[in-house]
Write a protein that holds these residues in place. Structure first.
Motif, short mmCIF file in Angstrom:
data_model
loop_
_atom_site.label_atom_id
_atom_site.label_comp_id
_atom_site.label_asym_id
_atom_site.label_seq_id
_atom_site.Cartn_x
_atom_site.Cartn_y
_atom_site.Cartn_z
N ALA A 53 -11.62 -6.22 -11.23
CA ALA A 53 -10.56 -5.42 -10.60
C ALA A 53 -10.79 -5.44 -9.09
CB ALA A 53 -10.58 -4.00 -11.14
N TRP A 54 -9.79 -5.93 -8.39
CA TRP A 54 -9.92 -6.16 -6.94
C TRP A 54 -8.97 -5.30 -6.13
CZ3 TRP A 54 -12.72 -10.34 -4.54
CH2 TRP A 54 -13.33 -11.25 -5.42
N PHE A 55 -9.41 -4.95 -4.96
CA PHE A 55 -8.50 -4.60 -3.86
C PHE A 55 -9.06 -5.29 -2.63
CE2 PHE A 55 -7.42 -2.31 -0.04
CZ PHE A 55 -6.04 -2.35 -0.12
N VAL A 56 -8.25 -6.14 -2.02
CA VAL A 56 -8.66 -6.81 -0.79
C VAL A 56 -7.66 -6.39 0.28
CG1 VAL A 56 -9.39 -9.00 0.25
CG2 VAL A 56 -9.30 -8.79 -2.23
N GLY A 57 -8.13 -5.82 1.37
CA GLY A 57 -7.21 -5.32 2.36
C GLY A 57 -7.83 -5.21 3.74
N TYR A 58 -6.99 -4.76 4.67
CA TYR A 58 -7.40 -4.67 6.07
C TYR A 58 -6.52 -3.68 6.80
CZ TYR A 58 -3.70 -8.26 6.21
OH TYR A 58 -2.52 -8.96 6.04
N ILE A 80 0.83 -1.21 0.00
CA ILE A 80 0.00 0.00 0.00
C ILE A 80 0.87 1.26 0.00
CG2 ILE A 80 -1.55 1.36 1.47
CD1 ILE A 80 -3.13 -1.11 1.99
N GLN A 81 2.04 1.17 0.63
CA GLN A 81 2.92 2.33 0.70
C GLN A 81 3.65 2.60 -0.61
OE1 GLN A 81 5.27 1.07 4.04
NE2 GLN A 81 3.55 1.23 5.45
N SER A 82 4.05 1.50 -1.32
CA SER A 82 4.87 1.73 -2.52
C SER A 82 4.68 0.69 -3.61
CB SER A 82 6.35 1.76 -2.12
OG SER A 82 6.74 0.52 -1.56
N GLY A 83 3.63 -0.14 -3.53
CA GLY A 83 3.41 -1.17 -4.54
C GLY A 83 2.20 -0.88 -5.40
N THR A 84 1.46 -1.94 -5.73
CA THR A 84 0.30 -1.76 -6.61
C THR A 84 -0.92 -1.19 -5.87
OG1 THR A 84 -0.47 -4.02 -6.20
CG2 THR A 84 1.01 -3.69 -8.08
N GLY A 85 -0.84 -1.13 -4.53
CA GLY A 85 -2.01 -0.70 -3.76
C GLY A 85 -1.95 0.70 -3.22
N THR A 86 -1.15 1.58 -3.85
CA THR A 86 -0.97 2.94 -3.30
C THR A 86 -2.25 3.76 -3.28
OG1 THR A 86 -0.20 3.67 -5.48
CG2 THR A 86 1.50 3.08 -3.87
N ASN A 87 -3.22 3.47 -4.15
CA ASN A 87 -4.48 4.21 -4.13
C ASN A 87 -5.28 3.97 -2.86
OD1 ASN A 87 -4.07 5.47 -6.55
ND2 ASN A 87 -5.35 4.09 -7.76
N ALA A 88 -4.92 2.90 -2.12
CA ALA A 88 -5.61 2.62 -0.86
C ALA A 88 -4.91 3.27 0.34
CB ALA A 88 -5.71 1.10 -0.64
N ASN A 89 -3.87 4.04 0.07
CA ASN A 89 -3.12 4.67 1.16
C ASN A 89 -3.77 6.00 1.53
OD1 ASN A 89 -1.27 5.62 2.98
ND2 ASN A 89 0.50 5.50 1.61
N TYR A 90 -4.62 5.96 2.54
CA TYR A 90 -5.34 7.17 2.94
C TYR A 90 -4.94 7.63 4.34
CZ TYR A 90 -8.41 3.52 4.85
OH TYR A 90 -8.89 2.41 5.50
N GLY A 91 -3.72 7.24 4.78
CA GLY A 91 -3.18 7.85 5.98
C GLY A 91 -3.19 7.02 7.24
N CYS A 92 -3.78 5.84 7.23
CA CYS A 92 -3.72 5.00 8.42
C CYS A 92 -3.08 3.67 8.05
CB CYS A 92 -5.10 4.79 9.04
SG CYS A 92 -6.12 3.59 8.18
N PRO A 93 -2.50 2.95 9.02
CA PRO A 93 -1.85 1.68 8.69
C PRO A 93 -2.84 0.71 8.04
CG PRO A 93 -1.30 2.36 10.92
CD PRO A 93 -2.38 3.28 10.45
N ALA A 94 -2.47 0.15 6.91
CA ALA A 94 -3.34 -0.78 6.20
C ALA A 94 -2.48 -1.72 5.37
CB ALA A 94 -4.32 -0.02 5.30
N ALA A 95 -3.05 -2.87 5.03
CA ALA A 95 -2.36 -3.88 4.23
C ALA A 95 -3.32 -4.41 3.19
CB ALA A 95 -1.87 -5.02 5.13
N GLY A 96 -2.81 -4.80 2.02
CA GLY A 96 -3.73 -5.33 1.01
C GLY A 96 -3.05 -5.65 -0.30
N LYS A 97 -3.83 -6.21 -1.21
CA LYS A 97 -3.33 -6.64 -2.51
C LYS A 97 -4.37 -6.36 -3.58
CE LYS A 97 -0.40 -8.90 -5.21
NZ LYS A 97 -0.83 -8.08 -6.36
N THR A 98 -3.89 -5.94 -4.74
CA THR A 98 -4.77 -5.72 -5.89
C THR A 98 -4.82 -6.97 -6.75
OG1 THR A 98 -2.88 -4.85 -7.12
CG2 THR A 98 -4.29 -3.25 -6.01
N GLY A 99 -5.80 -7.01 -7.63
CA GLY A 99 -5.91 -8.10 -8.59
C GLY A 99 -6.71 -7.64 -9.79
#
Length: 206
Positions: free
Chosen positions: A201-206, A174-193
């Motif tokens: 088009a997926w984003f699954v995260g937590y 989320i910080q520097s990979g394919t999921g940067t669009n999900a970076n809205y300022g709080c700690p989070a983890a996830g993966k796109t597909g």
């Protein structure tokens, strides 16, 4: 409905590797076009990256952030398609899987539902404890009696350290990979597909 998960399914390959003791930072593969021998007279498994760009030798961590199909195909063959299949089910995937190599890249016969993907990723979010997804936790009746519908204890399916190792990489995604669009300022983890022509088009995260 059942949909193709694309690279969002790679998380289960990564988890299977971590559960086998693979160090994602110390394990490297070469990103390149592949024609993998499937044996027994089967045609080779041809794998390319999305966009046909290749990064050369890279760690498993970096390959996750780039969502590199060719690196992950090699990892699938090393950890074993059956191990990937077993790990996906362990985390919470309920749809029948065929346990062939391409499943690890998201090429499923039947697809998966968004609920079971959310449930499987939630197992990582809870530190390796799998819970059955529940829409209603409890009902309180007018007379004050309650009916509990959720079983909150769950089942431990991996160590919290293993779950943390996967989560740490998905946080980096989320910080520097394919999921940067999900970076809205709080700690989070996830993966796109993403599947061919972005039909899914997926984003699954937590």
């Amino acid at each position: 409905g059942h949909r193709q998960p694309g690279s969002a399914f790679k998380t289960f390959v990564l988890t299977a590797a971590v559960m086998k003791g693979v160090d994602p930072d110390a394990t490297s593969y070469t990103s390149k076009p592949l024609a993998l021998d499937m044996g027994e007279g089967a045609p080779p498994w041809e794998v390319k990256t999305f966009g046909n760009t290749y990064g050369g030798t890279m760690s498993l961590t970096r390959a996750t952030l780039a969502s590199d199909n060719t690196v992950y195909a090699q990892l699938i063959m090393d950890v074993g398609p059956e191990s990937v299949c077993k790990t996906a089910k362990l985390l919470g995937i309920q749809t029948k899987l065929d346990c062939y190599p391409a499943e690890g890249l998201g090429g499923l016969t039947r697809g998966v539902t968004s609920l079971e993907m959310a449930g499987a990723y939630a197992t990582l979010a809870s530190g390796g404890v799998r819970h059955r997804p529940t829409g209603i936790e409890r009902v309180v009746f007018p007379d004050g009696t309650t009916e509990n519908l959720a079983k909150s204890e769950g089942k431990r399916v991996m160590t919290d350290g293993q779950a943390y190792e996967v989560t740490k990489i998905l946080e980096m995604n989320i910080q520097s990979g394919t999921g940067t669009n999900a970076n809205y300022g709080c700690p989070a983890a996830g993966k796109t597909g993403t599947t061919d022509e972005a039909k899914d088009a997926w984003f699954v995260g937590y």
